[in-house]
Design a protein around this motif. Structure first.
Motif, short mmCIF file in Angstrom:
data_model
loop_
_atom_site.label_atom_id
_atom_site.label_comp_id
_atom_site.label_asym_id
_atom_site.label_seq_id
_atom_site.Cartn_x
_atom_site.Cartn_y
_atom_site.Cartn_z
N VAL A 1 0.63 -1.18 -0.04
CA VAL A 1 0.21 0.05 0.03
C VAL A 1 0.86 1.25 0.02
O VAL A 1 0.61 2.25 -0.54
N MET A 2 1.97 1.56 0.95
CA MET A 2 2.80 2.47 1.04
C MET A 2 3.74 2.73 -0.29
O MET A 2 3.88 3.72 -0.81
N SER A 3 4.04 1.51 -0.96
CA SER A 3 4.80 1.63 -2.19
C SER A 3 4.07 2.13 -3.28
O SER A 3 4.33 3.24 -4.05
N ALA A 4 2.78 1.98 -3.27
CA ALA A 4 1.77 2.48 -4.41
C ALA A 4 1.72 4.04 -3.78
O ALA A 4 1.63 5.05 -4.82
N ALA A 5 1.37 4.26 -2.60
CA ALA A 5 1.17 5.76 -2.34
C ALA A 5 2.43 6.62 -2.57
O ALA A 5 2.26 7.79 -3.04
N PHE A 6 3.49 6.20 -2.23
CA PHE A 6 4.87 6.91 -2.66
C PHE A 6 5.08 6.84 -3.96
O PHE A 6 5.87 7.97 -4.26
N ALA A 7 4.54 6.17 -4.75
CA ALA A 7 4.77 6.25 -6.23
C ALA A 7 3.99 7.49 -6.96
O ALA A 7 4.28 7.86 -7.96
N GLU A 8 2.83 8.00 -6.13
CA GLU A 8 2.20 9.10 -6.58
C GLU A 8 3.02 10.13 -6.47
O GLU A 8 3.74 10.54 -5.45
N PRO A 9 2.95 11.26 -7.12
CA PRO A 9 3.47 12.46 -7.39
C PRO A 9 3.40 13.27 -5.88
O PRO A 9 2.16 13.41 -5.66
N ASP A 10 4.40 13.63 -5.43
CA ASP A 10 4.68 14.62 -4.37
C ASP A 10 4.05 14.10 -2.90
O ASP A 10 4.22 14.73 -1.77
N ALA B 1 9.14 3.32 2.05
CA ALA B 1 9.99 4.80 1.84
C ALA B 1 11.60 4.47 1.50
O ALA B 1 12.02 5.22 0.72
N ALA B 2 12.33 3.24 2.13
CA ALA B 2 13.57 2.99 1.79
C ALA B 2 13.44 2.98 -0.04
O ALA B 2 14.53 3.28 -0.54
N ASP B 3 12.46 2.04 -0.43
CA ASP B 3 12.55 1.64 -1.78
C ASP B 3 12.48 2.87 -2.65
O ASP B 3 13.01 3.08 -3.77
N ALA B 4 11.56 3.91 -1.98
CA ALA B 4 11.29 5.10 -3.05
C ALA B 4 12.41 6.23 -2.76
O ALA B 4 12.21 7.21 -3.11
N GLY B 5 13.58 6.05 -1.96
CA GLY B 5 14.61 6.77 -1.83
C GLY B 5 14.58 7.63 -0.70
O GLY B 5 15.17 8.83 -0.65
N ARG B 6 13.66 7.48 0.19
CA ARG B 6 13.70 8.49 1.62
C ARG B 6 13.66 7.45 2.75
O ARG B 6 12.90 7.11 3.53
N ARG B 7 14.77 6.91 2.92
CA ARG B 7 15.09 6.00 4.01
C ARG B 7 15.01 6.37 5.24
O ARG B 7 14.47 5.65 6.26
#
Length: 339
Positions: free
Chosen positions: A236-245, A268-274
């Protein structure tokens, strides 16, 4: 080898009769405070322990508390109930009581198991776990006049206000309120909440603490939800963090459980904000290992409160249920563990 102390030894040291010592052990409420304290001090000084088997024969009590063991379902947060059962067993032993663990897969199956245990005089009282709205176990226990305390609130049932239904629970709203206020003071105003789907008593209570803290601060933040489980939370959070901003506009995240917190941390770590600040709930070993802050439920304090409601603060036996007594409910406030 020295002989173990006897009731007579306690009576002699305390300056009372053997019957008074027996009353303090089995019916402390009928003994004057001063006398009871003197006998209890003598018991402590002599390290006297009543002979459990003899007392069971004399009082026709089993000196045993029954508690349901939930089926193992894996996951991160199941350790909390394990800690509670361990603490209850340890503290009950210190007060001359034993704990009998029984298993059941459904509420109806548990009622059947309880019927066997009560009819066989194998238990004096019950600790209910995993409470839910419309829980049939509490009504059955009330009808059978079996002393019990639930670890968890009835969540909307009328019996929450009935004197016979006592409960102990962790104050989830207080916990998330503390976590949110900490994030607001240290990270910024955009604090999100990652919870369970609505209409979950525990989850709704924890979400309420976040909402109250945000409203008090005049702040707002996004809400995310996922069913329990680390994999679900991460997805769920991976999908949310993939959304712009979404990720860039989030200062921190307060989570309903450590499973959600770990899932959000990994996403968050996967999305670059560890280093996205995250606070979980349960203070599990996994959260500790990953350096994630969390709310400590203190199941040991819950166990102590449960025994006090069943036995009184100084009792050595389960107190009879008083139908006319006012409700007794205890909320244990969790502690924020920062990492």
């Amino acid at each position: 080898m020295a002989k173990p102390p006897t009731v007579e030894d306690v009576a002699r040291i305390a300056g009372v009769s053997r019957q008074t010592v027996s009353n303090v052990l089995n019916s402390p409420h009928i003994v004057r405070d001063e006398t009871r304290e003197r006998v209890q001090q003598a018991i402590a000084d002599l390290a006297y322990r009543p002979h459990a088997a003899a007392r069971r024969l004399r009082t026709r009590r089993s000196s045993t508390i029954g508690i349901h063991l939930d089926p193992y379902s894996g996951g991160i947060s199941g350790v909390i109930l394990d800690r509670f059962v361990h603490a209850l067993t340890e503290r009950a032993s210190e007060r001359g009581m034993r704990v009998l663990i029984y298993s059941a897969r459904t509420a109806d199956e548990e009622i059947a198991r309880l019927g066997d245990l009560v009819d066989g005089a194998e238990i004096d009282a019950v600790v209910i776990t995993g409470t839910f709205f419309g829980d049939p176990r509490t009504g059955w226990l009330l009808e059978r006049d079996v002393p019990f305390v639930s670890f968890g609130r009835p969540w909307g049932g009328d019996d929450v206000y009935r004197p016979a239904h006592t409960w102990v629970d962790v104050d989830g709203a207080a916990g998330t309120r503390t976590a949110t206020r900490h994030m607001l003071a240290t990270q910024g105003a955009r604090i999100g909440f990652f919870g369970w789907p609505p209409d979950n008593g525990t989850g709704d209570d924890r979400e309420r603490g976040w909402r109250e803290a945000m409203t008090d601060a005049g702040a707002s933040g996004p809400r995310f939800e996922a069913v329990d489980g680390l994999a679900n939370a991460r997805e769920v959070m991976s999908a949310a963090f993939a959304e712009p901003d979404v990720l860039s506009e989030l200062d921190a995240l307060v989570c309903v459980s450590d499973s959600h917190a770990v899932g959000a941390h990994l996403a968050a770590a996967d999305a670059g904000r560890r280093h996205l600040p995250v606070i979980g709930f349960d203070n599990t070993p996994v959260a500790e290992a990953l350096g994630i802050s969390s709310m400590e439920q203190s199941p040991e304090l819950v166990a102590a409160a449960v025994l006090n409601l069943l036995m009184g603060t100084t009792g050595q036996a389960v107190a009879p249920r008083d139908r006319d007594a006012p409700p007794e409910h205890v909320l244990v406030e969790p502690r924020l563990i920062l990492r």
